[in-house]
Structure formats: structure tokens, C-alpha cells
Write a protein that holds these residues in place. Sequence first.
Motif, PDB file in Angstrom:
ATOM      1  N   ARG A  12      -6.043  -4.654  -1.723  1.00 56.07           N
ATOM      2  CA  ARG A  12      -5.523  -4.972  -0.574  1.00 56.07           C
ATOM      3  C   ARG A  12      -5.026  -6.286  -0.513  1.00 56.07           C
ATOM      4  O   ARG A  12      -3.998  -6.552   0.079  1.00 56.07           O
ATOM      5  CB  ARG A  12      -6.449  -4.614   0.645  1.00 56.07           C
ATOM      6  CG  ARG A  12      -6.622  -3.182   0.962  1.00 56.07           C
ATOM      7  CD  ARG A  12      -7.426  -3.008   2.161  1.00 56.07           C
ATOM      8  NE  ARG A  12      -8.746  -3.606   2.200  1.00 56.07           N
ATOM      9  CZ  ARG A  12      -9.954  -3.273   1.713  1.00 56.07           C
ATOM     10  NH1 ARG A  12      -9.776  -2.224   0.788  1.00 56.07           N
ATOM     11  NH2 ARG A  12     -11.002  -3.869   1.728  1.00 56.07           N
ATOM     12  N   GLN A  15      -1.641  -6.477  -2.682  1.00 52.40           N
ATOM     13  CA  GLN A  15      -0.541  -5.980  -1.855  1.00 52.40           C
ATOM     14  C   GLN A  15       0.008  -6.937  -0.601  1.00 52.40           C
ATOM     15  O   GLN A  15       1.138  -7.209  -0.725  1.00 52.40           O
ATOM     16  CB  GLN A  15      -1.034  -4.498  -1.195  1.00 52.40           C
ATOM     17  CG  GLN A  15       0.105  -3.790  -0.696  1.00 52.40           C
ATOM     18  CD  GLN A  15      -0.184  -2.456  -0.205  1.00 52.40           C
ATOM     19  OE1 GLN A  15      -1.457  -2.154   0.471  1.00 52.40           O
ATOM     20  NE2 GLN A  15       0.428  -1.467  -0.683  1.00 52.40           N
ATOM     21  N   TRP A  16      -0.945  -7.307   0.206  1.00 56.96           N
ATOM     22  CA  TRP A  16      -0.757  -8.550   0.905  1.00 56.96           C
ATOM     23  C   TRP A  16      -0.012  -9.559   0.666  1.00 56.96           C
ATOM     24  O   TRP A  16       0.970 -10.136   1.288  1.00 56.96           O
ATOM     25  CB  TRP A  16      -2.186  -8.749   1.778  1.00 56.96           C
ATOM     26  CG  TRP A  16      -2.085  -9.707   2.838  1.00 56.96           C
ATOM     27  CD1 TRP A  16      -1.488  -9.397   4.196  1.00 56.96           C
ATOM     28  CD2 TRP A  16      -2.539 -11.005   2.929  1.00 56.96           C
ATOM     29  NE1 TRP A  16      -1.425 -10.614   4.936  1.00 56.96           N
ATOM     30  CE2 TRP A  16      -2.208 -11.515   4.190  1.00 56.96           C
ATOM     31  CE3 TRP A  16      -3.202 -11.680   2.029  1.00 56.96           C
ATOM     32  CZ2 TRP A  16      -2.881 -12.644   4.501  1.00 56.96           C
ATOM     33  CZ3 TRP A  16      -3.910 -12.910   2.471  1.00 56.96           C
ATOM     34  CH2 TRP A  16      -3.590 -13.454   3.638  1.00 56.96           C
ATOM     35  N   ALA A  71      -4.525   8.871  -9.899  1.00 59.01           N
ATOM     36  CA  ALA A  71      -3.795   7.964  -9.452  1.00 59.01           C
ATOM     37  C   ALA A  71      -2.661   7.141 -10.288  1.00 59.01           C
ATOM     38  O   ALA A  71      -1.710   6.763  -9.942  1.00 59.01           O
ATOM     39  CB  ALA A  71      -4.635   6.983  -8.640  1.00 59.01           C
ATOM     40  N   GLN A 100       6.523  -2.763  -4.691  1.00 63.18           N
ATOM     41  CA  GLN A 100       5.826  -2.178  -3.584  1.00 63.18           C
ATOM     42  C   GLN A 100       5.153  -0.596  -4.244  1.00 63.18           C
ATOM     43  O   GLN A 100       4.083  -0.332  -3.745  1.00 63.18           O
ATOM     44  CB  GLN A 100       6.845  -1.839  -2.477  1.00 63.18           C
ATOM     45  CG  GLN A 100       6.974  -3.011  -1.903  1.00 63.18           C
ATOM     46  CD  GLN A 100       8.289  -2.756  -0.841  1.00 63.18           C
ATOM     47  OE1 GLN A 100       8.102  -2.668   0.403  1.00 63.18           O
ATOM     48  NE2 GLN A 100       9.725  -2.790  -1.109  1.00 63.18           N
ATOM     49  N   TRP A 101       5.830   0.048  -4.996  1.00 64.58           N
ATOM     50  CA  TRP A 101       5.357   1.055  -5.532  1.00 64.58           C
ATOM     51  C   TRP A 101       4.240   0.752  -6.303  1.00 64.58           C
ATOM     52  O   TRP A 101       3.246   1.684  -6.162  1.00 64.58           O
ATOM     53  CB  TRP A 101       6.581   1.988  -6.357  1.00 64.58           C
ATOM     54  CG  TRP A 101       6.187   2.954  -7.217  1.00 64.58           C
ATOM     55  CD1 TRP A 101       5.977   4.194  -6.627  1.00 64.58           C
ATOM     56  CD2 TRP A 101       5.678   3.113  -8.342  1.00 64.58           C
ATOM     57  NE1 TRP A 101       5.443   5.111  -7.479  1.00 64.58           N
ATOM     58  CE2 TRP A 101       5.382   4.522  -8.460  1.00 64.58           C
ATOM     59  CE3 TRP A 101       5.504   2.349  -9.534  1.00 64.58           C
ATOM     60  CZ2 TRP A 101       4.929   4.947  -9.661  1.00 64.58           C
ATOM     61  CZ3 TRP A 101       5.106   2.704 -10.820  1.00 64.58           C
ATOM     62  CH2 TRP A 101       4.781   4.151 -10.795  1.00 64.58           C
ATOM     63  N   ASP A 103       2.209  -1.668  -6.326  1.00 60.20           N
ATOM     64  CA  ASP A 103       0.984  -2.076  -5.238  1.00 60.20           C
ATOM     65  C   ASP A 103       0.480  -0.807  -4.791  1.00 60.20           C
ATOM     66  O   ASP A 103      -0.832  -1.108  -4.458  1.00 60.20           O
ATOM     67  CB  ASP A 103       1.266  -3.190  -4.374  1.00 60.20           C
ATOM     68  CG  ASP A 103       1.608  -4.464  -4.871  1.00 60.20           C
ATOM     69  OD1 ASP A 103       1.346  -4.829  -6.030  1.00 60.20           O
ATOM     70  OD2 ASP A 103       2.138  -5.407  -4.434  1.00 60.20           O
ATOM     71  N   GLN A 104       0.976   0.048  -4.331  1.00 57.85           N
ATOM     72  CA  GLN A 104       0.494   1.295  -3.646  1.00 57.85           C
ATOM     73  C   GLN A 104      -0.273   1.912  -4.660  1.00 57.85           C
ATOM     74  O   GLN A 104      -1.280   2.494  -4.454  1.00 57.85           O
ATOM     75  CB  GLN A 104       1.327   2.120  -3.003  1.00 57.85           C
ATOM     76  CG  GLN A 104       1.096   3.223  -2.354  1.00 57.85           C
ATOM     77  CD  GLN A 104      -0.049   2.990  -1.105  1.00 57.85           C
ATOM     78  OE1 GLN A 104       0.521   2.178  -0.427  1.00 57.85           O
ATOM     79  NE2 GLN A 104      -1.301   3.377  -1.108  1.00 57.85           N
ATOM     80  N   LEU A 105       0.211   2.061  -5.999  1.00 53.67           N
ATOM     81  CA  LEU A 105      -0.545   2.742  -7.090  1.00 53.67           C
ATOM     82  C   LEU A 105      -1.770   1.905  -7.457  1.00 53.67           C
ATOM     83  O   LEU A 105      -2.978   2.573  -7.514  1.00 53.67           O
ATOM     84  CB  LEU A 105       0.431   2.825  -8.156  1.00 53.67           C
ATOM     85  CG  LEU A 105      -0.049   3.649  -9.248  1.00 53.67           C
ATOM     86  CD1 LEU A 105       0.868   4.449 -10.061  1.00 53.67           C
ATOM     87  CD2 LEU A 105      -0.828   2.698 -10.454  1.00 53.67           C
ATOM     88  N   LEU A 107      -3.689   0.319  -5.315  1.00 52.42           N
ATOM     89  CA  LEU A 107      -4.374   0.556  -4.078  1.00 52.42           C
ATOM     90  C   LEU A 107      -5.027   2.006  -4.304  1.00 52.42           C
ATOM     91  O   LEU A 107      -6.318   1.981  -4.170  1.00 52.42           O
ATOM     92  CB  LEU A 107      -3.983   0.516  -2.815  1.00 52.42           C
ATOM     93  CG  LEU A 107      -4.466   0.477  -1.606  1.00 52.42           C
ATOM     94  CD1 LEU A 107      -5.724  -0.583  -1.626  1.00 52.42           C
ATOM     95  CD2 LEU A 107      -3.615   0.382  -0.268  1.00 52.42           C
ATOM     96  N   ASP A 108      -4.395   2.747  -4.514  1.00 54.97           N
ATOM     97  CA  ASP A 108      -4.900   4.308  -4.761  1.00 54.97           C
ATOM     98  C   ASP A 108      -5.616   4.430  -6.044  1.00 54.97           C
ATOM     99  O   ASP A 108      -6.691   5.111  -5.852  1.00 54.97           O
ATOM    100  CB  ASP A 108      -3.562   5.227  -4.904  1.00 54.97           C
ATOM    101  CG  ASP A 108      -2.764   5.400  -3.819  1.00 54.97           C
ATOM    102  OD1 ASP A 108      -3.207   5.065  -2.748  1.00 54.97           O
ATOM    103  OD2 ASP A 108      -1.585   5.894  -4.219  1.00 54.97           O
ATOM    104  N   GLN A 111      -9.210   2.925  -5.155  1.00 59.35           N
ATOM    105  CA  GLN A 111     -10.005   3.463  -4.196  1.00 59.35           C
ATOM    106  C   GLN A 111     -10.369   4.753  -5.054  1.00 59.35           C
ATOM    107  O   GLN A 111     -11.301   5.577  -4.421  1.00 59.35           O
ATOM    108  CB  GLN A 111      -9.002   3.972  -3.068  1.00 59.35           C
ATOM    109  CG  GLN A 111      -8.775   2.751  -2.124  1.00 59.35           C
ATOM    110  CD  GLN A 111      -7.817   2.970  -1.285  1.00 59.35           C
ATOM    111  OE1 GLN A 111      -7.010   3.995  -1.144  1.00 59.35           O
ATOM    112  NE2 GLN A 111      -7.587   2.094   0.060  1.00 59.35           N
TER     113      GLN A 111
END
Length: 178
Positions: A12, A15-16, A71, A100-101, A103-105, A107-108, A111
Motif C-alpha cells: 500500500r 502504491q501511495w 496474482a 499503476q497496473w 502497483d495493483q499487481l 498489492l494483489d 495479499q
Amino acid sequence: MNRTEHLGLMARYNQWMNAKLYNAAMSLPEAQIVLDRQAFFGSILGTLNHLLAGDTIWLKRFAQHPTQHPALAPLQQVALPQDLKTLLFPNLDGLWQQRQWLDQLILDFSQSLSDADLDSSLHYTNTRGVVAERNVYALLVHFFNHQTHHRGQASTLLTQAGVDIGDTDLLLLIPSAL
């Protein structure tokens, strides 16, 4: 906070902070973004490209782990960067879309990790062709530390260009214990 929660926090934070860096960089004219500032990766764009290349290389390594984390499956469509200095994207817009893509990967992926994953080893070949084996948790700590290190460089370059990215402390994302 256990190890998997810590890695989620770091994802997180990644990403931030990337959003803060890119928003700051997008406030500059392109000539300022590509200007050689005598930094290790030359320019703001070069430094941000290095971060993306490094993250991509590590994530593709993690994708080779025997657990085959779903993921990370989308990485099969992404070319492996040839080195850590190549400009993967010649402009900030394309780089930001990929960031952005990715960073979401990240994060996924973070998790989806279990303690068993973190206790396992990863066999990989580094960018110099040397085969290595390391603990997955230690490699993930390195992965996030590498990001923080180079985001600090990018932050300095932006500050030198007259742009303040604001607060950058991880403390702002750590949940209160109260």
C-alpha cells in the motif's frame, strides 16, 4: 502486525508513494522530466523507469516460484527488461499507466501470500547471470526496500526541480493501535 500484514502495508505504501511521485512529476514540463540531472539513472524519467524495471524483474522472478501465484499470472504478457537502465517507456504517460497496473499487481500479490510462502526459498538468476537462492520473505523485504531507496532519489530530483511531493512517511499508513 504479522509478516503478511507487514508486506500488505508495504505494498500500500508503494502504491501511495508512487502516486505522489508521479503526480509531482506530471506537474513539470517534459523537458524537466528528461533532463539529465547527473543522478545514477540520469533523469527523473530514468529513475522512475529503473524502479519499474527493477520491480518487473523481481515480480517475474517471484512468478517462477513453484507456488505459481495467480496474482502474478498477468506478468506472462510483460517482457523481461534487458537491464536496469533501459528506458522502458520514453515518456511519463506510458510509464505511469504501467506503474499503476504493476502497483495493483504488487498489492494483489502481497495479499495472496501465506506464511508458508514466506518461509520458502526462491531460486533465480540475477541480471549478471549468477544463480542464487534466497528466502522469499527476505527477498520481499529487499524488493520493498529497493523501491523506497530509489523513490528517495526521485523525491530528491523532484525537490531540486522545485516540486514538493509532500509527506512521505510510512508512519502515515500504519494503523493506530488505539
